[in-house]
Design a protein around this motif. Structure first.
Motif, PDB file in Angstrom:
ATOM      1  N   UNK A 101      55.019  21.916  95.978  1.00  0.00           N
ATOM      2  CA  UNK A 101      56.401  21.425  96.081  1.00  0.00           C
ATOM      3  C   UNK A 101      57.300  22.519  96.634  1.00  0.00           C
ATOM      4  N   UNK A 102      58.128  22.168  97.592  1.00  0.00           N
ATOM      5  CA  UNK A 102      59.053  23.128  98.181  1.00  0.00           C
ATOM      6  C   UNK A 102      60.108  23.540  97.176  1.00  0.00           C
ATOM      7  N   UNK A 103      60.504  24.815  97.209  1.00  0.00           N
ATOM      8  CA  UNK A 103      61.534  25.293  96.303  1.00  0.00           C
ATOM      9  C   UNK A 103      62.884  24.680  96.604  1.00  0.00           C
ATOM     10  N   UNK A 104      63.071  24.129  97.801  1.00  0.00           N
ATOM     11  CA  UNK A 104      64.372  23.560  98.164  1.00  0.00           C
ATOM     12  C   UNK A 104      64.584  22.166  97.606  1.00  0.00           C
ATOM     13  N   UNK A 105      63.601  21.601  96.870  1.00  0.00           N
ATOM     14  CA  UNK A 105      63.745  20.244  96.365  1.00  0.00           C
ATOM     15  C   UNK A 105      64.899  20.125  95.380  1.00  0.00           C
ATOM     16  N   UNK A 106      65.246  21.213  94.721  1.00  0.00           N
ATOM     17  CA  UNK A 106      66.337  21.126  93.776  1.00  0.00           C
ATOM     18  C   UNK A 106      67.685  21.383  94.396  1.00  0.00           C
ATOM     19  N   UNK A 107      67.744  21.804  95.650  1.00  0.00           N
ATOM     20  CA  UNK A 107      68.998  22.141  96.271  1.00  0.00           C
ATOM     21  C   UNK A 107      69.488  21.073  97.206  1.00  0.00           C
ATOM     22  N   UNK A 108      70.442  21.444  98.084  1.00  0.00           N
ATOM     23  CA  UNK A 108      71.075  20.462  98.953  1.00  0.00           C
ATOM     24  C   UNK A 108      70.169  20.031 100.098  1.00  0.00           C
ATOM     25  N   UNK A 109      69.143  20.804 100.394  1.00  0.00           N
ATOM     26  CA  UNK A 109      68.369  20.526 101.589  1.00  0.00           C
ATOM     27  C   UNK A 109      67.266  19.513 101.450  1.00  0.00           C
ATOM     28  N   UNK A 110      66.798  19.200 100.233  1.00  0.00           N
ATOM     29  CA  UNK A 110      65.673  18.309 100.087  1.00  0.00           C
ATOM     30  C   UNK A 110      65.697  17.544  98.784  1.00  0.00           C
ATOM     31  N   UNK A 111      64.855  16.518  98.709  1.00  0.00           N
ATOM     32  CA  UNK A 111      64.792  15.688  97.512  1.00  0.00           C
ATOM     33  C   UNK A 111      63.428  15.006  97.474  1.00  0.00           C
ATOM     34  N   UNK A 112      63.128  14.380  96.365  1.00  0.00           N
ATOM     35  CA  UNK A 112      61.881  13.657  96.185  1.00  0.00           C
ATOM     36  C   UNK A 112      62.179  12.164  96.154  1.00  0.00           C
ATOM     37  N   UNK A 113      61.469  11.388  96.948  1.00  0.00           N
ATOM     38  CA  UNK A 113      61.591   9.927  96.915  1.00  0.00           C
ATOM     39  C   UNK A 113      60.418   9.372  96.114  1.00  0.00           C
ATOM     40  N   UNK A 114      60.717   8.527  95.136  1.00  0.00           N
ATOM     41  CA  UNK A 114      59.679   7.904  94.321  1.00  0.00           C
ATOM     42  C   UNK A 114      59.774   6.392  94.494  1.00  0.00           C
ATOM     43  N   UNK A 115      58.635   5.758  94.735  1.00  0.00           N
ATOM     44  CA  UNK A 115      58.580   4.317  94.973  1.00  0.00           C
ATOM     45  C   UNK A 115      57.830   3.650  93.814  1.00  0.00           C
ATOM     46  N   UNK A 116      58.540   3.050  92.852  1.00  0.00           N
ATOM     47  CA  UNK A 116      57.841   2.302  91.801  1.00  0.00           C
ATOM     48  C   UNK A 116      57.239   1.023  92.390  1.00  0.00           C
ATOM     49  N   UNK A 117      55.979   0.754  92.068  1.00  0.00           N
ATOM     50  CA  UNK A 117      55.296  -0.422  92.627  1.00  0.00           C
ATOM     51  C   UNK A 117      54.485  -1.095  91.530  1.00  0.00           C
ATOM     52  N   UNK A 118      54.990  -2.207  91.014  1.00  0.00           N
ATOM     53  CA  UNK A 118      54.292  -2.973  89.983  1.00  0.00           C
ATOM     54  C   UNK A 118      53.467  -4.078  90.627  1.00  0.00           C
ATOM     55  N   UNK A 119      52.248  -4.252  90.147  1.00  0.00           N
ATOM     56  CA  UNK A 119      51.417  -5.345  90.670  1.00  0.00           C
ATOM     57  C   UNK A 119      51.878  -6.686  90.116  1.00  0.00           C
ATOM     58  N   UNK A 120      52.225  -6.706  88.838  1.00  0.00           N
ATOM     59  CA  UNK A 120      52.620  -7.959  88.191  1.00  0.00           C
ATOM     60  C   UNK A 120      54.018  -8.367  88.649  1.00  0.00           C
ATOM     61  N   UNK A 121      54.145  -9.631  89.047  1.00  0.00           N
ATOM     62  CA  UNK A 121      55.435 -10.198  89.434  1.00  0.00           C
ATOM     63  C   UNK A 121      55.381 -11.696  89.163  1.00  0.00           C
ATOM     64  N   UNK A 122      56.323 -12.180  88.383  1.00  0.00           N
ATOM     65  CA  UNK A 122      56.274 -13.597  88.000  1.00  0.00           C
ATOM     66  C   UNK A 122      56.467 -14.514  89.202  1.00  0.00           C
ATOM     67  N   UNK A 123      57.273 -14.096  90.173  1.00  0.00           N
ATOM     68  CA  UNK A 123      57.562 -14.955  91.322  1.00  0.00           C
ATOM     69  C   UNK A 123      56.673 -14.692  92.527  1.00  0.00           C
ATOM     70  N   UNK A 124      56.054 -13.507  92.571  1.00  0.00           N
ATOM     71  CA  UNK A 124      55.193 -13.169  93.709  1.00  0.00           C
ATOM     72  C   UNK A 124      54.112 -12.196  93.231  1.00  0.00           C
ATOM     73  N   UNK A 125      53.075 -12.704  92.553  1.00  0.00           N
ATOM     74  CA  UNK A 125      52.027 -11.837  92.007  1.00  0.00           C
ATOM     75  C   UNK A 125      51.361 -10.989  93.093  1.00  0.00           C
TER      76      UNK A 125
END
Length: 270
Positions: A1-25
């Motif tokens: 992990x880059x040290x700049x992730x905590x500063x103004x220059x970078x960030x972490x993108x997280x994509x939650x992905x659930x398999x279960x879905x009542x309307x679109x399994x």
């Protein structure tokens, strides 16, 4: 992990992905013009300025699929009540520093513009006094304002959220009846004050420290009534910055009809 992730220059993108879905399994693995939905979301996130893109899922089928693509993935608990608590587990599992900015990229928005990911991350960097940042866009018609599926937000003079609701807020007291903002008089009143209403865009940036705190917060009565998890943060006194954007935000995929709409749109672009 880059040290700049905590500063103004970078960030972490997280994509939650659930398999279960009542309307679109199985929603993350459905095919959209030759790519799965989760692949499309992941590739959009890679085009942002994020220094790290992580997929968080409770399902081994999704894990195997995205690992084959070369994506970083964290297999999380299946017991999370919402995406925010799933992100809190990811932060803990990855050992992210408290100041790291984490953007929650919804796993069912394959057309999400990468620029919006950058906007919400930059907003958090520019406002060290808030725990979260999110986005909004002006509402341009009464029908949109009246729909409960469209979340509305009201901001203070500093651009911080005062409240989120499925109701048409703020309320035009002298023009709207008890039945709501309907009729020609209501439309005239809406047109004369068209800058007063904003649709919330469900894209969030958090500080890693807040995500750990959020996981310990009790559910809020307002959150339960409106079914809006961001109200938990407001209820417990945390500040949320809301940036108004003019970048078009395409609707995500929640139903089979939404899926066909996105497939058709992509076919028209090819």
């Amino acid at each position: 992990m880059s040290q700049s992730e905590g500063g103004a220059g970078g960030f972490v993108a997280v994509i939650p992905a659930r398999y279960a879905s009542s309307r679109l399994p199985g929603k993350p693995l459905v095919d959209i013009a030759g790519q799965t939905m989760i692949e499309r979301v992941w590739r959009q996130a890679l085009q942002s300025r994020a220094e790290r893109v992580v997929i968080a899922t409770e399902d081994e089928r999704i894990q195997r699929h995205v690992e084959a693509l070369g994506a970083e993935v964290v297999l999380t608990s299946a017991d999370h009540e919402n995406g925010t608590s799933r992100l809190a587990e990811v932060v803990k599992r990855l050992g992210l520093p408290a100041t790291t900015r984490v953007v929650n990229v919804q796993g069912d928005e394959p057309l999400l513009p990468p620029a919006l990911i950058n906007v919400v991350a930059q907003s958090l960097a520019e406002h060290p006094e808030v725990a979260m940042s999110t986005l909004a866009e002006p509402i341009s018609d009464l029908d949109t304002l009246s729909r409960a599926s469209v979340v509305k937000v009201v901001r203070d003079t500093y651009g911080r959220a005062l409240y989120f609701s499925r109701a048409p807020i703020p309320w035009q007291r002298d023009a709207w009846s008890d039945q709501g903002p309907l009729g020609s008089d209501a439309r005239a009143a809406f047109d004369s004050a068209a800058s007063g209403w904003f649709r919330h865009i469900g894209l969030y940036a958090y500080r890693a420290s807040f995500l750990q705190e959020y996981a310990e917060l009790a559910a809020a009565p307002l959150e339960m009534m409106e079914q809006l998890e961001q109200l938990r943060a407001l209820y417990h006194g945390y500040r949320i910055q809301v940036e108004v954007t003019d970048i078009e935000y395409p609707a995500g995929v929640d139903t089979p009809a939404d899926l066909e709409r996105v497939r058709h749109w992509l076919e028209m672009q090819s």
